[in-house]
Design a protein around this motif. Sequence first.
Motif, PDB file in Angstrom:
ATOM      1  N   HIS A  34      20.292  16.696  39.031  1.00  0.00           N
ATOM      2  CA  HIS A  34      20.094  15.281  38.713  1.00  0.00           C
ATOM      3  C   HIS A  34      19.952  14.413  39.956  1.00  0.00           C
ATOM      4  CE1 HIS A  34      24.341  16.388  38.360  1.00  0.00           C
ATOM      5  NE2 HIS A  34      24.657  15.194  38.805  1.00  0.00           N
ATOM      6  N   GLU A  84      27.886   9.889  44.384  1.00  0.00           N
ATOM      7  CA  GLU A  84      28.857  10.596  43.540  1.00  0.00           C
ATOM      8  C   GLU A  84      29.892  11.307  44.411  1.00  0.00           C
ATOM      9  OE1 GLU A  84      27.552  13.745  40.431  1.00  0.00           O
ATOM     10  OE2 GLU A  84      28.531  14.819  42.080  1.00  0.00           O
ATOM     11  N   ARG A 107      29.897  24.426  40.911  1.00  0.00           N
ATOM     12  CA  ARG A 107      29.988  24.368  42.371  1.00  0.00           C
ATOM     13  C   ARG A 107      30.523  25.661  42.963  1.00  0.00           C
ATOM     14  NH1 ARG A 107      27.169  21.244  42.227  1.00  0.00           N
ATOM     15  NH2 ARG A 107      27.257  19.004  42.044  1.00  0.00           N
ATOM     16  N   HIS A 137      20.842  16.651  43.316  1.00  0.00           N
ATOM     17  CA  HIS A 137      21.787  17.760  43.467  1.00  0.00           C
ATOM     18  C   HIS A 137      21.983  18.419  42.108  1.00  0.00           C
ATOM     19  CE1 HIS A 137      24.480  14.509  42.159  1.00  0.00           C
ATOM     20  NE2 HIS A 137      25.211  15.462  41.628  1.00  0.00           N
TER      21      HIS A 137
HETATM   22 FE   FE2 Z   1      26.475  15.267  39.879  1.00  0.00          FE
END
Ligand code: FE2
Length: 384
Positions: free
Chosen positions: A296, A303, A315, A332
């Motif tokens: 996105h 963020e 992640r 990202h």
């Molecule tokens: Fe994000």
Amino acid sequence: MPFYQKRGVVPNKRHTQMRDKSGILYSEELISRNGFSGMYSNLYHLNPPSAIQEIGEYNINKLSKVLGTHKPLHLETNKINFYEDFFNNRVPLFFNDDLVISKCQIKNSSKKLFRNGVADELFFIHHGKGSFKSNFGQIDIIPGDYLIIPKGTTYNIEVIEKIEALIIETFSPIETPERYRNKFGQLLEHSPFSERDIKTPTFLDPVSTKSIEIDVKLKESIQTYLYENHPFDLVGWDGYFYPYVFNINDFMPITGKIHQPPPVHQNFKGTGFVICSFVPRIYDYHPNSIPAPYSHSNVDSDEVIYYVKGDFMSRKGVKEGSITHHPMGIPHGPQPGKTEESIGKTKTDEFAVMIDTFKSLHVTREAYKIEDNSYPFSWLNNDN
Ligand SMILES: [Fe+2]
């Protein structure tokens, strides 16, 4: 919080006489927002809260921004070297005109009191236990607590077990989202939390100690004052303005048939930011759903995610106490393998706190000292 609370004794009418047994008049103090047009409480003291005996040190604590860098960041906050001192032990990591994000460690209780003169404060208690004491009363603090301290509250924290916390100082009030409240301010049926989850202060007996030091925090400095009367000398207070605690475990997640965007995780808001709670939940139940988020580009947001506990689904390489920062201007998303890995999973045990800001964040020198240098390149597929 927008619900009425009353502690101790208050006169039947505001701004009227209330005296002790010997006939001495109690001293009323109004604490209010937006001038006289916002939330407020009336406090009743044994003595006037305004008697300054001495003006002490003025310590400058400039926020150090580093210019000329723009990249995704992974910070390992477990590597921060904290100071011993109670109030100067905050290590600022990010800031802009709306807020400052810091990490702190509190090992020892302090006799000094503290008051933030310019910002509301949110402490997210990651580890440790303590007793938050303020002019409004006492609240126990435990891991997972969001401790919300409105600007102007005088307090200290007694440490029971060493505390490690994320601190967000905000230059506008920290509130719950409007869409979760009815026109009377009550939290609605579809809100992921309700008033029952909010811990409010337990009233304490008035303290009559004389000559008490208070550190007043300003944006980039701390001014010490010696006050004649202890600010915890209250016989009562009432109103809508007070500190409170909400625990992340009491956030009831909203889930969906397909991936739900971050607004369903929203817990708090203020001018220029939102704060979201990611908690253990059932994953999306469409037969072809992809639990991991899509890449996105939130073109209007920076963020910041603080990883608390559990395995974060999208992640690689982050651990408890990690912070990632994805600045506006670049997309990202999940790292290679994480999207496929998420398919077929039915639930997550992750806890994380996300802060989205609507103005770019400055990154401090202290933050770059604990940077994982490989993170900006973690989206490369090394199998190719
Ligand atoms: Fe994000």
